[in-house]
Scaffold this active site. Structure first.
Site, short mmCIF file in Angstrom:
data_model
loop_
_atom_site.label_atom_id
_atom_site.label_comp_id
_atom_site.label_asym_id
_atom_site.label_seq_id
_atom_site.Cartn_x
_atom_site.Cartn_y
_atom_site.Cartn_z
N SER A 97 0.80 -1.38 -0.04
CA SER A 97 0.17 0.35 -0.43
C SER A 97 0.90 1.31 -0.15
O SER A 97 2.01 1.01 -1.10
CB SER A 97 -0.99 -0.62 1.00
OG SER A 97 -1.71 1.04 0.82
N ASN A 121 -0.47 -4.74 -3.19
CA ASN A 121 -1.61 -3.87 -3.17
C ASN A 121 -1.58 -2.20 -3.32
O ASN A 121 -1.31 -1.65 -2.38
CB ASN A 121 -2.76 -4.03 -1.95
CG ASN A 121 -3.00 -5.57 -1.20
OD1 ASN A 121 -1.98 -6.23 -1.15
ND2 ASN A 121 -3.99 -5.90 -1.67
N HIS A 242 -7.63 -5.93 0.24
CA HIS A 242 -6.18 -5.31 0.77
C HIS A 242 -5.19 -5.50 1.84
O HIS A 242 -4.11 -5.19 1.70
CB HIS A 242 -6.41 -3.84 1.38
CG HIS A 242 -5.80 -2.62 0.74
ND1 HIS A 242 -5.20 -2.90 -0.43
CD2 HIS A 242 -5.27 -1.92 1.53
CE1 HIS A 242 -4.05 -1.06 0.15
NE2 HIS A 242 -3.99 -1.24 1.10
#
Length: 266
Positions: A97, A121, A242
């Site tokens: 992320s 992700n 996620h």
């Protein structure tokens, strides 16, 4: 109860763990609101045959806050300084992320220090609607209105809410420093545009992994990045969102293990 891993600190105040040994080093960078413990399954797996270093983002866990404006290049510079302070040469970097955006920036700006890069992700070329939504969340967080439950609705499906991964992430979000979270989220909200045109110049092996249920770091984004990178490959984990490294740890660790065997020179 969260089991806190023992950390060391760099001279500039970055908290990290250093476990295992091997011919190559794997460095792990977590996402906004998390900390080193969010990599638990991967640390356990790869410290058996690699040197594994995982780091708390600035203002997260036990790391000092960022000593610059909350912009993506400053987070990338912070990470590059960490690599230098630890005396590391070429490393394998995996980021999740926000950590994926930092890994992308590191790949673009410090190619001599990189063996392979993996984005888990990661976001890429957000739509105008998605950008507006994430920037609105960043503004809200900066104002002090930090809803620590809201990310869980995006990151987990309904049938994952009784699992260990959900409870771990929930606990980490409850503990994260609000100012550290706000700074990182501001950089995350705008940072995907900074290095998006750099992938054609990244010659290191690059893996782009996500869950097919992640609506913000989509499979299409992973596939587009893989097409843009000369040695890119997309991996999509079915049935996950996620926090895929925690909800599908065996599949993710297998993909990372395969990635660590990719030849670094053609």
């Amino acid at each position: 109860m969260l089991q806190t891993l023992h950390r060391s600190k760099t001279p500039s105040g970055a908290a990290y763990i250093d476990q295992g040994q091997g011919r190559e080093t794997l460095v792990l960078i977590h996402g906004v609101g998390m900390r080193i413990e969010a990599w638990g399954p991967q640390i356990a797996r790869f410290s058996k045959d690699h040197r594994v270093i995982a780091v708390d983002l600035p203002g997260h866990g036990f790391s000092a806050p960022l000593d610059a404006l909350p912009e993506m290049p400053h987070f990338v510079a912070w990470f590059a300084r960490l690599i230098d302070e630890l005396g590391l040469e070429a490393v394998n970097v995996a980021g999740h992320s926000m950590g994926a955006l930092i890994a992308a920036g590191f790949a673009a700006t410090e190619p001599s220090k990189l063996r392979r890069v993996a984005l888990l992700n990661g976001v890429y070329k957000r739509t105008p609607m998605a950008r507006q939504a994430v920037e609105a969340r960043a503004d809200q967080i900066l104002s002090g209105a930090f809803d620590r439950e809201a990310p869980l609705e995006r990151w987990f499906s309904a049938d994952e809410k009784d699992g260990e991964a959900y409870h771990l992430v929930h606990e980490l979000l409850q503990q994260v420093d609000s100012s550290g979270y706000a700074a990182a989220y501001r950089a995350f909200a705008t940072g995907d545009a900074v290095y998006l045109d750099s992938w054609p110049t990244v010659t290191a092996p690059a893996m782009f992994l996500t869950g097919d249920g992640d609506k913000n770091s989509t499979a299409e984004m992973a596939e587009e990045m893989a097409k843009a990178a000369p040695r890119g490959q997309a991996v999509v984990i079915k049935g996950h969102r996620h926090m895929v490294n925690l909800t599908a740890p065996q599949e993710v660790s297998k993909a990372l293990a395969d990635w660590l065997t990719w030849q670094t020179a053609q």
